[in-house]
Design an enzyme around this catalytic site. Structure first.
Site, PDB file in Angstrom:
ATOM      1  N   CYS A  48       0.829  -1.212   0.000  1.00 21.17           N
ATOM      2  CA  CYS A  48       0.000   0.000   0.000  1.00 21.17           C
ATOM      3  C   CYS A  48       0.865   1.265   0.000  1.00 21.17           C
ATOM      4  O   CYS A  48       1.848   1.349   0.735  1.00 21.17           O
ATOM      5  CB  CYS A  48      -0.921  -0.010   1.222  1.00 21.17           C
ATOM      6  SG  CYS A  48      -2.060   1.385   1.240  1.00 21.17           S
ATOM      7  N   CYS A  52       0.320   5.014   6.905  1.00 22.81           N
ATOM      8  CA  CYS A  52      -0.306   4.782   8.215  1.00 22.81           C
ATOM      9  C   CYS A  52       0.706   4.081   9.137  1.00 22.81           C
ATOM     10  O   CYS A  52       1.132   2.959   8.845  1.00 22.81           O
ATOM     11  CB  CYS A  52      -1.560   3.927   8.057  1.00 22.81           C
ATOM     12  SG  CYS A  52      -2.631   4.493   6.722  1.00 22.81           S
ATOM     13  N   CYS A  55       0.446   0.373  10.263  1.00 24.78           N
ATOM     14  CA  CYS A  55      -0.007  -0.679   9.353  1.00 24.78           C
ATOM     15  C   CYS A  55       1.092  -1.529   8.723  1.00 24.78           C
ATOM     16  O   CYS A  55       1.994  -1.010   8.057  1.00 24.78           O
ATOM     17  CB  CYS A  55      -0.865  -0.066   8.250  1.00 24.78           C
ATOM     18  SG  CYS A  55      -1.624  -1.345   7.222  1.00 24.78           S
ATOM     19  N   CYS A  92     -16.212  -9.553   5.912  1.00 28.24           N
ATOM     20  CA  CYS A  92     -15.588  -8.277   5.575  1.00 28.24           C
ATOM     21  C   CYS A  92     -14.368  -8.488   4.691  1.00 28.24           C
ATOM     22  O   CYS A  92     -13.474  -9.270   5.033  1.00 28.24           O
ATOM     23  CB  CYS A  92     -15.209  -7.552   6.865  1.00 28.24           C
ATOM     24  SG  CYS A  92     -14.438  -5.954   6.566  1.00 28.24           S
ATOM     25  N   CYS A 124     -19.390  -6.712   3.887  1.00 27.71           N
ATOM     26  CA  CYS A 124     -18.730  -5.463   4.263  1.00 27.71           C
ATOM     27  C   CYS A 124     -17.437  -5.350   3.468  1.00 27.71           C
ATOM     28  O   CYS A 124     -16.773  -6.355   3.227  1.00 27.71           O
ATOM     29  CB  CYS A 124     -18.435  -5.479   5.765  1.00 27.71           C
ATOM     30  SG  CYS A 124     -17.481  -4.058   6.338  1.00 27.71           S
ATOM     31  N   CYS A 184     -19.312   1.570   9.005  1.00 32.82           N
ATOM     32  CA  CYS A 184     -18.511   0.916  10.041  1.00 32.82           C
ATOM     33  C   CYS A 184     -17.300   1.798  10.244  1.00 32.82           C
ATOM     34  O   CYS A 184     -16.467   1.938   9.346  1.00 32.82           O
ATOM     35  CB  CYS A 184     -18.094  -0.483   9.591  1.00 32.82           C
ATOM     36  SG  CYS A 184     -16.941  -1.281  10.729  1.00 32.82           S
ATOM     37  N   ARG A 256     -17.528  -3.389  18.124  1.00 38.10           N
ATOM     38  CA  ARG A 256     -16.741  -4.595  17.806  1.00 38.10           C
ATOM     39  C   ARG A 256     -15.393  -4.586  18.506  1.00 38.10           C
ATOM     40  O   ARG A 256     -14.603  -3.664  18.326  1.00 38.10           O
ATOM     41  CB  ARG A 256     -16.552  -4.697  16.289  1.00 38.10           C
ATOM     42  CG  ARG A 256     -17.890  -4.664  15.563  1.00 38.10           C
ATOM     43  CD  ARG A 256     -17.796  -4.990  14.094  1.00 38.10           C
ATOM     44  NE  ARG A 256     -19.016  -4.609  13.412  1.00 38.10           N
ATOM     45  CZ  ARG A 256     -20.124  -5.379  13.305  1.00 38.10           C
ATOM     46  NH1 ARG A 256     -20.138  -6.590  13.824  1.00 38.10           N
ATOM     47  NH2 ARG A 256     -21.192  -4.926  12.684  1.00 38.10           N
TER      48      ARG A 256
HETATM   49  N1  SAM Z   1      -6.752   0.393   3.191  1.00 31.35           N
HETATM   50  C1  SAM Z   1      -8.033   0.582   3.752  1.00 31.35           C
HETATM   51  C2  SAM Z   1      -8.078   1.692   4.760  1.00 31.35           C
HETATM   52  O1  SAM Z   1      -7.037   2.091   5.289  1.00 31.35           O
HETATM   53  O2  SAM Z   1      -9.178   2.168   5.040  1.00 31.35           O
HETATM   54  C3  SAM Z   1      -8.624  -0.675   4.376  1.00 31.35           C
HETATM   55  C4  SAM Z   1      -7.757  -1.625   5.174  1.00 31.35           C
HETATM   56  S1  SAM Z   1      -7.036  -0.991   6.670  1.00 31.35           S
HETATM   57  C5  SAM Z   1      -5.894  -2.269   7.075  1.00 31.35           C
HETATM   58  C6  SAM Z   1      -8.368  -1.144   7.873  1.00 31.35           C
HETATM   59  C7  SAM Z   1      -8.121  -0.718   9.286  1.00 31.35           C
HETATM   60  O3  SAM Z   1      -7.335  -1.685   9.970  1.00 31.35           O
HETATM   61  C8  SAM Z   1      -7.350   0.572   9.522  1.00 31.35           C
HETATM   62  O4  SAM Z   1      -8.144   1.701   9.373  1.00 31.35           O
HETATM   63  C9  SAM Z   1      -6.909   0.413  10.971  1.00 31.35           C
HETATM   64  O5  SAM Z   1      -7.858   0.981  11.831  1.00 31.35           O
HETATM   65  C10 SAM Z   1      -6.857  -1.103  11.154  1.00 31.35           C
HETATM   66  N2  SAM Z   1      -5.474  -1.562  11.411  1.00 31.35           N
HETATM   67  C11 SAM Z   1      -4.476  -1.667  10.507  1.00 31.35           C
HETATM   68  N3  SAM Z   1      -3.334  -2.096  11.080  1.00 31.35           N
HETATM   69  C12 SAM Z   1      -3.589  -2.233  12.397  1.00 31.35           C
HETATM   70  C13 SAM Z   1      -2.813  -2.618  13.526  1.00 31.35           C
HETATM   71  N4  SAM Z   1      -1.532  -2.916  13.408  1.00 31.35           N
HETATM   72  N5  SAM Z   1      -3.418  -2.671  14.725  1.00 31.35           N
HETATM   73  C14 SAM Z   1      -4.726  -2.348  14.856  1.00 31.35           C
HETATM   74  N6  SAM Z   1      -5.509  -1.974  13.834  1.00 31.35           N
HETATM   75  C15 SAM Z   1      -4.953  -1.901  12.616  1.00 31.35           C
HETATM   76  C1  DTB Z   2     -11.050  -2.765  11.807  1.00 32.45           C
HETATM   77  O1  DTB Z   2     -11.316  -1.735  12.431  1.00 32.45           O
HETATM   78  N1  DTB Z   2     -10.243  -3.710  12.218  1.00 32.45           N
HETATM   79  C2  DTB Z   2     -10.082  -4.748  11.223  1.00 32.45           C
HETATM   80  C3  DTB Z   2     -11.122  -4.333  10.163  1.00 32.45           C
HETATM   81  N2  DTB Z   2     -11.549  -3.046  10.634  1.00 32.45           N
HETATM   82  C4  DTB Z   2     -10.760  -4.279   8.741  1.00 32.45           C
HETATM   83  C5  DTB Z   2      -8.674  -4.824  10.711  1.00 32.45           C
HETATM   84  C6  DTB Z   2      -7.659  -5.035  11.784  1.00 32.45           C
HETATM   85  C7  DTB Z   2      -6.325  -5.215  11.119  1.00 32.45           C
HETATM   86  C8  DTB Z   2      -5.242  -5.563  12.093  1.00 32.45           C
HETATM   87  C9  DTB Z   2      -3.909  -5.633  11.451  1.00 32.45           C
HETATM   88  C10 DTB Z   2      -3.759  -6.748  10.450  1.00 32.45           C
HETATM   89  O2  DTB Z   2      -4.173  -7.893  10.693  1.00 32.45           O
HETATM   90  O3  DTB Z   2      -3.140  -6.500   9.394  1.00 32.45           O
HETATM   91 FE1  SF4 Z   3      -2.881   1.171   3.351  1.00 31.22          FE
HETATM   92 FE2  SF4 Z   3      -2.736   0.026   5.741  1.00 31.22          FE
HETATM   93 FE3  SF4 Z   3      -3.167   2.643   5.550  1.00 31.22          FE
HETATM   94 FE4  SF4 Z   3      -5.115   0.914   4.776  1.00 31.22          FE
HETATM   95  S1  SF4 Z   3      -4.292   1.187   6.846  1.00 31.22           S
HETATM   96  S2  SF4 Z   3      -4.408   2.754   3.714  1.00 31.22           S
HETATM   97  S3  SF4 Z   3      -3.826  -0.756   3.980  1.00 31.22           S
HETATM   98  S4  SF4 Z   3      -1.305   1.551   4.895  1.00 31.22           S
END
Ligand code: SAM
Ligand code: DTB
Ligand code: SF4
Length: 313
Positions: A48, A52, A55, A92, A124, A184, A256
């Site tokens: 990506c 973030c 992430c 989802c 979702c 959500c 959730r």
């Molecule tokens: N790329 C899209 C976005 O950012 O909206 C969808 C996927 S993104 C991985 C969905 C959500 O996962 C993020 O908004 C964040 O709240 C959660 N998330 C990602 N990495 C995480 C982590 N290491 N711990 C907890 N939540 C995480």
């Molecule tokens: C949300 O708030 N938590 C979920 C779902 N929406 C998509 C994702 C959590 C991702 C945790 C980090 C991972 O497994 O990569």
């Molecule tokens: Fe990309 Fe992760 Fe940010 Fe979603 S949360 S926009 S997958 S870097």
């Protein structure tokens, strides 16, 4: 309408008072021992372009997550069928995109949504930013809900993400709402934010009109290679307070208990449910990180007399 000070006063109540209030609100609106089981699948993993800081899928951090192309529709529908057999009522699909681009990949996601709907599951998606037109196409395909988190307060946001703005998130949320898809939207604790930042996030969520139907509360999963990897872990009581405050402010929303369950003891998870959470993601993996084993979750729910929410007729 609440103020930040009022939300903070709730959040800081003696823990047992806070839980009691949250449980009272919960019983007034749900009154059962049911937990919705949601299944999560990363249909497009890694690579990506966003930054973030939490992430593991951001291309710029060396986290060991291999970028993979968009999955085939049949594989996704097969995973959804398995999830349904295991008790999921919501499926989802997540994609590591900054935003949706019109074209064959988005068309394939629309096919996935149709396939998931045919199984009778709530569908979702979480695909990054959307235009109003893309939101309408998702709705036409049958998408029930769109996950798009605000993650933290407006003030803290710039420390966590620089490649987009808080208002970009709010704009996508508006497109989702206007298309008639349920929202959500939640956040993450444990990213170095203050308690006021947490309360400001909850206030921002609760001020949405209508309020989000679904509010995921995540505890940061600290992934090696991300900028937040070395932060101290969240105190479990903080997670309970966050959930309880969310429940009181958003009485009708599904709250959730999302990422971070592997780091919580079973007792702490039950406290989160007592504080008003009524849904979890189940299955061995979230998107890229671990989650408790299926058998372990089922044993815990059974011991506590908690039943998975049945599919809606
Ligand atoms: N790329 C899209 C976005 O950012 O909206 C969808 C996927 S993104 C991985 C969905 C959500 O996962 C993020 O908004 C964040 O709240 C959660 N998330 C990602 N990495 C995480 C982590 N290491 N711990 C907890 N939540 C995480
Ligand atoms: C949300 O708030 N938590 C979920 C779902 N929406 C998509 C994702 C959590 C991702 C945790 C980090 C991972 O497994 O990569
Ligand atoms: Fe990309 Fe992760 Fe940010 Fe979603 S949360 S926009 S997958 S870097």
């Amino acid at each position: 309408m609440k103020t930040l000070a009022e939300v903070r006063a709730l959040h800081d109540l003696p823990l047992l008072d806070l839980i009691h209030r949250a449980q009272t609100v919960h019983r007034a609106h749900f009154g059962d021992n049911k937990v919705q089981l949601c299944s999560l699948l990363s249909v497009k993993t890694g690579g990506c372009p966003e930054d973030c800081a939490y992430c593991p899928q951001a291309a710029r951090y060396q986290t060991g997550v291999e970028a993979e192309p968009l999955m085939q529709t049949e594989e996704v529908v097969a995973a959804a069928r398995k999830a349904r057999e295991a008790g999921a009522t919501r499926f989802c699909m997540g994609a590591a995109w900054r935003e949706v681009k019109d074209g064959p990949q988005f068309d394939r996601v629309l096919e996935m949504v149709r396939g998931v709907k045919q199984l009778g599951l709530e569908a979702c998606c979480t695909l990054g930013m959307l235009t109003p037109g893309q939101a309408r196409r998702l709705k036409e395909a049958g998408c029930d809900a769109y996950n798009h988190n605000l993650d933290t307060s407006r003030d803290k946001y710039g420390d966590i993400v620089t490649t987009r703005e808080y208002d970009d998130r709010l704009r996508t949320l508006r497109s989702v709402r206007e298309a008639g898809i349920t929202v959500c939207c939640g956040g993450i604790i444990g990213m170095g934010e203050s308690v006021d930042d947490r309360c400001a996030l909850l206030l921002e969520l609760a001020r949405q009109d209508p309020q989000p139907e679904s509010v995921p509360i995540n505890m940061l999963v600290r992934v090696k290679g991300t900028p937040l990897a070395e932060l101290p872990p969240v105190n479990t009581i903080d997670m309970v307070r966050m959930i309880a405050t969310a429940r009181i402010l958003m009485p009708r929303s599904m709250v959730r208990l999302s990422a971070g369950r592997e780091q919580l003891s079973e007792e702490a998870q039950l406290l989160c449910l007592l504080a008003g959470a009524n849904s979890v993601f189940f299955g061995e993996k979230l998107l890229t990180t671990g989650n408790p084993a299926y058998e372990q979750d089922m044993a815990l729910f059974e011991a506590a007399g908690i039943a998975p929410l049945e599919p809606r007729p």
